[in-house]
Motif scaffolding. Sequence first.
Motif, PDB file in Angstrom:
ATOM      1  N   VAL A 192       6.762   7.629  28.422  1.00 37.28           N
ATOM      2  CA  VAL A 192       6.844   6.993  27.145  1.00 37.28           C
ATOM      3  C   VAL A 192       5.610   6.520  26.021  1.00 37.28           C
ATOM      4  CG1 VAL A 192       7.937   4.768  26.237  1.00 37.28           C
ATOM      5  CG2 VAL A 192       8.886   5.903  28.012  1.00 37.28           C
ATOM      6  N   CYS A 193       4.647   5.929  26.666  1.00 40.93           N
ATOM      7  CA  CYS A 193       3.374   5.653  25.798  1.00 40.93           C
ATOM      8  C   CYS A 193       2.771   6.866  25.304  1.00 40.93           C
ATOM      9  CB  CYS A 193       2.311   5.048  27.055  1.00 40.93           C
ATOM     10  SG  CYS A 193       2.699   3.420  27.576  1.00 40.93           S
ATOM     11  N   VAL A 194       2.632   8.010  26.068  1.00 41.45           N
ATOM     12  CA  VAL A 194       2.332   9.348  25.488  1.00 41.45           C
ATOM     13  C   VAL A 194       3.070   9.836  24.464  1.00 41.45           C
ATOM     14  CG1 VAL A 194       1.757  11.743  26.115  1.00 41.45           C
ATOM     15  CG2 VAL A 194       0.804   9.992  27.547  1.00 41.45           C
ATOM     16  N   LEU A 195       4.406   9.831  24.637  1.00 36.17           N
ATOM     17  CA  LEU A 195       5.341  10.192  23.490  1.00 36.17           C
ATOM     18  C   LEU A 195       4.881   9.391  22.246  1.00 36.17           C
ATOM     19  CD1 LEU A 195       8.848  10.344  25.311  1.00 36.17           C
ATOM     20  CD2 LEU A 195       7.526  12.446  24.166  1.00 36.17           C
ATOM     21  N   PHE A 196       4.820   8.236  22.390  1.00 34.55           N
ATOM     22  CA  PHE A 196       4.568   7.598  21.140  1.00 34.55           C
ATOM     23  C   PHE A 196       3.163   7.678  20.606  1.00 34.55           C
ATOM     24  CE2 PHE A 196       8.230   5.009  22.283  1.00 34.55           C
ATOM     25  CZ  PHE A 196       9.010   5.142  21.025  1.00 34.55           C
ATOM     26  N   THR A 197       2.071   7.969  21.595  1.00 35.07           N
ATOM     27  CA  THR A 197       0.748   8.248  21.160  1.00 35.07           C
ATOM     28  C   THR A 197       0.739   9.578  20.353  1.00 35.07           C
ATOM     29  OG1 THR A 197      -0.380   6.645  22.749  1.00 35.07           O
ATOM     30  CG2 THR A 197      -1.653   8.468  21.698  1.00 35.07           C
ATOM     31  N   ILE A 198       1.249  10.644  20.913  1.00 34.25           N
ATOM     32  CA  ILE A 198       1.480  11.744  20.590  1.00 34.25           C
ATOM     33  C   ILE A 198       1.919  11.735  19.100  1.00 34.25           C
ATOM     34  CG2 ILE A 198       2.297  14.130  20.576  1.00 34.25           C
ATOM     35  CD1 ILE A 198       1.924  13.909  23.712  1.00 34.25           C
ATOM     36  N   THR A 199       3.072  11.054  18.962  1.00 32.85           N
ATOM     37  CA  THR A 199       3.837  10.933  17.591  1.00 32.85           C
ATOM     38  C   THR A 199       2.835  10.390  16.547  1.00 32.85           C
ATOM     39  OG1 THR A 199       5.776  11.046  18.563  1.00 32.85           O
ATOM     40  CG2 THR A 199       5.757  10.164  16.369  1.00 32.85           C
ATOM     41  N   PHE A 200       2.448   9.188  16.920  1.00 36.94           N
ATOM     42  CA  PHE A 200       1.646   8.487  16.080  1.00 36.94           C
ATOM     43  C   PHE A 200       0.262   9.124  15.631  1.00 36.94           C
ATOM     44  CE2 PHE A 200      -1.916   5.225  15.011  1.00 36.94           C
ATOM     45  CZ  PHE A 200      -1.100   4.630  14.001  1.00 36.94           C
ATOM     46  N   LEU A 201      -0.411  10.086  16.477  1.00 32.23           N
ATOM     47  CA  LEU A 201      -1.588  10.535  16.056  1.00 32.23           C
ATOM     48  C   LEU A 201      -1.291  12.280  15.568  1.00 32.23           C
ATOM     49  CD1 LEU A 201      -3.823   9.627  19.114  1.00 32.23           C
ATOM     50  CD2 LEU A 201      -3.575   8.854  16.690  1.00 32.23           C
ATOM     51  N   GLY A 202       0.039  12.681  15.702  1.00 31.73           N
ATOM     52  CA  GLY A 202       0.369  13.817  15.294  1.00 31.73           C
ATOM     53  C   GLY A 202       0.096  15.039  16.139  1.00 31.73           C
ATOM     54  N   LEU A 203      -0.218  14.903  17.387  1.00 28.85           N
ATOM     55  CA  LEU A 203      -0.570  15.725  18.279  1.00 28.85           C
ATOM     56  C   LEU A 203       0.096  16.746  18.796  1.00 28.85           C
ATOM     57  CD1 LEU A 203      -3.139  13.401  20.109  1.00 28.85           C
ATOM     58  CD2 LEU A 203      -3.942  14.933  18.330  1.00 28.85           C
ATOM     59  N   ASP A 204      -0.214  17.898  19.227  1.00 29.07           N
ATOM     60  CA  ASP A 204       0.829  18.694  19.877  1.00 29.07           C
ATOM     61  C   ASP A 204       0.405  19.005  21.213  1.00 29.07           C
ATOM     62  OD1 ASP A 204       2.926  20.553  20.236  1.00 29.07           O
ATOM     63  OD2 ASP A 204       1.633  22.171  19.620  1.00 29.07           O
ATOM     64  N   TRP A 205       0.880  17.968  22.125  1.00 34.60           N
ATOM     65  CA  TRP A 205       0.404  17.879  23.501  1.00 34.60           C
ATOM     66  C   TRP A 205       1.587  18.094  24.349  1.00 34.60           C
ATOM     67  CZ3 TRP A 205      -3.606  13.539  24.397  1.00 34.60           C
ATOM     68  CH2 TRP A 205      -4.967  13.866  23.732  1.00 34.60           C
ATOM     69  N   ALA A 206       2.339  19.095  24.173  1.00 38.13           N
ATOM     70  CA  ALA A 206       3.491  19.299  25.093  1.00 38.13           C
ATOM     71  C   ALA A 206       3.052  19.375  26.628  1.00 38.13           C
ATOM     72  CB  ALA A 206       4.329  20.538  24.481  1.00 38.13           C
ATOM     73  N   TRP A 207       2.048  19.829  26.790  1.00 41.53           N
ATOM     74  CA  TRP A 207       1.349  19.934  28.325  1.00 41.53           C
ATOM     75  C   TRP A 207       1.389  18.705  28.972  1.00 41.53           C
ATOM     76  CZ3 TRP A 207      -2.667  17.244  29.281  1.00 41.53           C
ATOM     77  CH2 TRP A 207      -3.770  17.079  28.216  1.00 41.53           C
ATOM     78  N   ALA A 208       0.825  17.555  27.927  1.00 47.08           N
ATOM     79  CA  ALA A 208       0.954  16.103  28.552  1.00 47.08           C
ATOM     80  C   ALA A 208       2.259  15.840  28.898  1.00 47.08           C
ATOM     81  CB  ALA A 208       0.015  15.302  27.713  1.00 47.08           C
TER      82      ALA A 208
END
Length: 147
Positions: free
Chosen positions: A91-107
């Motif tokens: 859940v934390c990573v989902l929000f961090t990825i969205t907030f930073l605009g990263l494409d980290w589907a692997w994470a």
Amino acid sequence: MNLNELVPTLQLAIGPMILISGIGLILLAMTNRYGRVTDRARALRENPELAGRLPDGLAKQELAILAKRARSGRFAILSVTLSLLFAALLVCVLFTITFLGLDWAWAILALFGACMLCFLGGLGLFLHDVNLSLKTFRLSESAFADL
């Protein structure tokens, strides 16, 4: 970041949150069962009168099985707790990825996979504990049938 970007992330986060709730209930059942195992082992060790009421050797056999059950229960609880940790991190990573605009589907995939592997391991250990408890039941059933 606007609301249109945040809503899909909130929708994605609902799944892991439901997972956390369900895993928490299973963890509650596991800890209750673990408590019963340790209480029974403590009662057999500390109460010679109780152990004396059992047929010869049954108390020692039961204590050996209870020790295996306690070990299995402890590792099941650890595994399921790690599963909860991975779900919360997801859940934390989902929000961090969205907030930073990263494409980290692997994470996301890695955390979800780790969550499921730990959960499955914990369930397997829980089933092992159930089988051991049936072994104790059969042991005492056969010992009392001989009387």
